[in-house]
Scaffold this motif. Structure first.
Motif, PDB file in Angstrom:
ATOM      1  N   HIS A 261       8.477  -7.663  23.481  1.00  0.00           N
ATOM      2  CA  HIS A 261       8.524  -6.175  23.889  1.00  0.00           C
ATOM      3  C   HIS A 261       8.701  -6.432  25.374  1.00  0.00           C
ATOM      4  O   HIS A 261       7.982  -6.662  26.235  1.00  0.00           O
ATOM      5  CB  HIS A 261       7.511  -5.371  23.435  1.00  0.00           C
ATOM      6  CG  HIS A 261       7.130  -5.116  22.048  1.00  0.00           C
ATOM      7  ND1 HIS A 261       7.016  -3.911  21.505  1.00  0.00           N
ATOM      8  CD2 HIS A 261       7.130  -6.002  21.126  1.00  0.00           C
ATOM      9  CE1 HIS A 261       6.801  -4.042  20.175  1.00  0.00           C
ATOM     10  NE2 HIS A 261       6.908  -5.240  19.960  1.00  0.00           N
ATOM     11  N   PRO A 342       9.372   1.507  20.053  1.00  0.00           N
ATOM     12  CA  PRO A 342      10.288   0.945  20.960  1.00  0.00           C
ATOM     13  C   PRO A 342      11.929   0.885  20.581  1.00  0.00           C
ATOM     14  O   PRO A 342      12.024   1.172  19.376  1.00  0.00           O
ATOM     15  CB  PRO A 342      10.014  -0.451  21.061  1.00  0.00           C
ATOM     16  CG  PRO A 342       9.261  -0.841  19.659  1.00  0.00           C
ATOM     17  CD  PRO A 342       8.632   0.653  19.352  1.00  0.00           C
ATOM     18  N   GLU A 343      12.904   0.731  21.532  1.00  0.00           N
ATOM     19  CA  GLU A 343      14.113   0.588  21.078  1.00  0.00           C
ATOM     20  C   GLU A 343      14.246  -0.717  20.579  1.00  0.00           C
ATOM     21  O   GLU A 343      13.417  -1.640  20.791  1.00  0.00           O
ATOM     22  CB  GLU A 343      15.200   0.879  22.070  1.00  0.00           C
ATOM     23  CG  GLU A 343      15.288   2.123  22.706  1.00  0.00           C
ATOM     24  CD  GLU A 343      16.310   2.267  23.772  1.00  0.00           C
ATOM     25  OE1 GLU A 343      16.736   1.254  24.277  1.00  0.00           O
ATOM     26  OE2 GLU A 343      16.896   3.444  24.240  1.00  0.00           O
ATOM     27  N   GLU A 344      15.338  -0.984  19.681  1.00  0.00           N
ATOM     28  CA  GLU A 344      15.578  -2.447  19.238  1.00  0.00           C
ATOM     29  C   GLU A 344      16.921  -2.914  19.543  1.00  0.00           C
ATOM     30  O   GLU A 344      17.838  -2.348  19.626  1.00  0.00           O
ATOM     31  CB  GLU A 344      15.623  -2.111  17.393  1.00  0.00           C
ATOM     32  CG  GLU A 344      14.181  -1.703  17.054  1.00  0.00           C
ATOM     33  CD  GLU A 344      13.083  -2.673  16.818  1.00  0.00           C
ATOM     34  OE1 GLU A 344      13.420  -3.806  16.632  1.00  0.00           O
ATOM     35  OE2 GLU A 344      11.865  -1.952  16.210  1.00  0.00           O
ATOM     36  N   ILE A 345      16.720  -4.433  19.835  1.00  0.00           N
ATOM     37  CA  ILE A 345      18.116  -5.004  19.994  1.00  0.00           C
ATOM     38  C   ILE A 345      18.064  -6.224  18.982  1.00  0.00           C
ATOM     39  O   ILE A 345      17.114  -6.645  18.646  1.00  0.00           O
ATOM     40  CB  ILE A 345      18.338  -5.445  21.285  1.00  0.00           C
ATOM     41  CG1 ILE A 345      17.111  -6.509  21.975  1.00  0.00           C
ATOM     42  CG2 ILE A 345      18.382  -4.312  22.287  1.00  0.00           C
ATOM     43  CD1 ILE A 345      17.077  -6.928  23.175  1.00  0.00           C
ATOM     44  N   VAL A 353      17.871  -4.137  29.140  1.00  0.00           N
ATOM     45  CA  VAL A 353      17.269  -3.188  28.552  1.00  0.00           C
ATOM     46  C   VAL A 353      16.559  -2.731  30.092  1.00  0.00           C
ATOM     47  O   VAL A 353      16.169  -3.449  30.638  1.00  0.00           O
ATOM     48  CB  VAL A 353      16.179  -3.679  27.652  1.00  0.00           C
ATOM     49  CG1 VAL A 353      16.751  -4.207  26.321  1.00  0.00           C
ATOM     50  CG2 VAL A 353      15.381  -4.844  28.267  1.00  0.00           C
ATOM     51  N   ARG A 355      14.043   0.165  29.237  1.00  0.00           N
ATOM     52  CA  ARG A 355      13.009   0.878  28.688  1.00  0.00           C
ATOM     53  C   ARG A 355      12.423  -0.043  27.735  1.00  0.00           C
ATOM     54  O   ARG A 355      12.764  -0.978  27.467  1.00  0.00           O
ATOM     55  CB  ARG A 355      13.390   2.229  28.460  1.00  0.00           C
ATOM     56  CG  ARG A 355      14.149   2.599  27.308  1.00  0.00           C
ATOM     57  CD  ARG A 355      14.037   3.454  26.319  1.00  0.00           C
ATOM     58  NE  ARG A 355      13.071   3.169  25.386  1.00  0.00           N
ATOM     59  CZ  ARG A 355      12.927   3.854  24.195  1.00  0.00           C
ATOM     60  NH1 ARG A 355      13.269   4.795  23.839  1.00  0.00           N
ATOM     61  NH2 ARG A 355      11.692   3.619  23.541  1.00  0.00           N
ATOM     62  N   THR A 357      11.678  -1.908  24.803  1.00  0.00           N
ATOM     63  CA  THR A 357      12.648  -2.412  23.810  1.00  0.00           C
ATOM     64  C   THR A 357      11.886  -3.548  23.245  1.00  0.00           C
ATOM     65  O   THR A 357      11.036  -4.566  23.722  1.00  0.00           O
ATOM     66  CB  THR A 357      13.885  -2.769  24.317  1.00  0.00           C
ATOM     67  OG1 THR A 357      14.445  -1.671  25.169  1.00  0.00           O
ATOM     68  CG2 THR A 357      14.771  -3.262  23.547  1.00  0.00           C
TER      69      THR A 357
END
Length: 386
Positions: A261, A342-345, A353, A355, A357
């Protein structure tokens, strides 16, 4: 006879002593056996939570453990001679640990830092007898961190008897955290998930390796900061100290992590302040970032899962940053409550990124073939100078 008038006898001396810590003869004896605190609602969803290992209860923080261990092992090997100076780069916490080791073992300590060091930390290090030197300009590609390490190399070249712990690449930095892992097992019995910040890679590798040996299905979450290169993101200016890196520490064991993260500074500030308000236990950048990831994980795993989150230090050094409204307003850190998730990649290099993630693909960015000089240490530079 009125029994209420009878004197109340104190417990036997043995009973009084049973619940207390034993006296110690050196300050090194104050390190370890730190408490574990349940962090639940309102910081977490109702019925969910995690256990926080409060390393701020060590005299200087979590890196007291590794400073003492690295120095002791170096003395045993003869790498550090009696009374010889210790020189190292630090953003703060390791400096306190080295000052403690210097007092314990009788070594002068020089720490190299940068203008981001809090005034309080400089004062404490000086009070504990450390010589504090600060670089004035960042390295063109490695930032303040590489500039500090190059200065360490210069100091080592000028003092052939000096020793550099090289926390970023020293395997003793990893081995130092076995006792912490054993403490967690003794305190919790079973551990299903571990949430740890990643900077030098020492405590994440040291704790996770031991726990995975006992609990093969352990889920390990590494927490980094935006702008850090450790897990394959491009380097960028970083406000947060104590986690993240602009070099590639070889102590990071990428095989241990199930996910990483990245957390931005405003999100870490929100979490650190919420912890303080809700649970009277908090810390700085690393603690806020770790708590945010642990909070989310507590909502994803079954309610009975035992999640251990390592809080590397306490709030004291952050009174002029994380907990100072003027500082936070100046750096636009207030009023940024994180998203619920969280955002995901899909992989670390998918995009930059900015923020909170998450990524479940964790690989070594250098693929075991670091270009020459890409992560040269201060010790390496000193050898080259010699």
């Amino acid at each position: 006879m009125n029994s209420s008038l009878l004197p109340v006898l104190p417990p036997a001396p043995a009973r009084l002593l049973a619940a207390t810590s034993l006296p110690v003869h050196t300050p090194a004896g104050l390190v370890g056996d730190t408490p574990l605190l349940w962090v639940g609602e309102p910081f977490t969803p109702a019925g969910r939570g995690f256990w926080a290992k409060l390393e701020g209860h060590n005299p200087g923080g979590i890196k007291d453990r590794t400073a003492l261990y690295m120095v002791a092992r170096a003395r045993e090997r003869g790498d550090l001679l009696p009374g010889a100076p210790i020189v190292e780069s630090t953003s703060g916490t390791l400096g306190l640990g080295l000052a403690l080791a210097g007092v314990t073992f009788g070594h002068p300590v020089t720490v190299v830092t940068d203008p981001g060091m809090e005034t309080m930390m400089t004062g404490l290090l000086t009070a504990y007898g450390a010589d504090v030197q600060s670089v004035t300009r960042p390295h063109s590609t490695g930032g303040w961190q590489q500039a500090r390490r190059e200065r360490v190399g210069e100091l080592l070249a000028a003092r052939p008897d000096a020793w550099c712990p090289d926390q970023y690449h020293n395997p003793d930095n990893v081995a130092a955290y076995r006792p912490l892992a054993h403490e967690l097992i003794a305190q919790l019995g079973r551990i299903d998930a571990l949430v740890v910040s990643v900077g030098t890679g020492g405590h994440s590798a040291g704790i996770a390796h031991v726990l995975r040996g006992y609990f093969p299905d352990l889920r390990v979450t590494g927490v980094d900061t935006t702008g850090s290169t450790i897990f394959g993101q491009p380097a960028a200016p970083r406000l947060m100290r104590g986690l993240g890196s602009s070099i590639y520490p070889r102590n990071v064991d990428y095989t241990l992590f199930d996910e990483v993260h990245w957390v931005a500074a405003p999100e870490a500030v929100w979490a650190a302040r919420a912890l303080a308000r809700d649970h009277y236990a908090t810390g700085g950048w690393s603690v806020g970032a770790v708590a945010l990831a642990a909070r989310w994980l507590a909502g994803q795993l079954p309610a009975e899962a035992r999640i251990a989150a390592v809080f590397p230090d306490g709030p004291q050094r952050y009174t002029t940053t994380v907990f100072d409204d003027a500082y936070c307003r100046e750096h636009h850190l207030l009023g940024h409550q994180p998203a619920d998730a969280p955002e995901e990649i899909g992989f670390p290099g998918e995009r930059t990124v900015t923020r909170w993630t998450r990524c479940t693909t964790v690989t070594d960015p250098l693929a075991s073939t670091a270009p020459l000089g890409a992560d040269a240490t201060g010790c390496d530079l000193a050898e080259a100078a010699r």
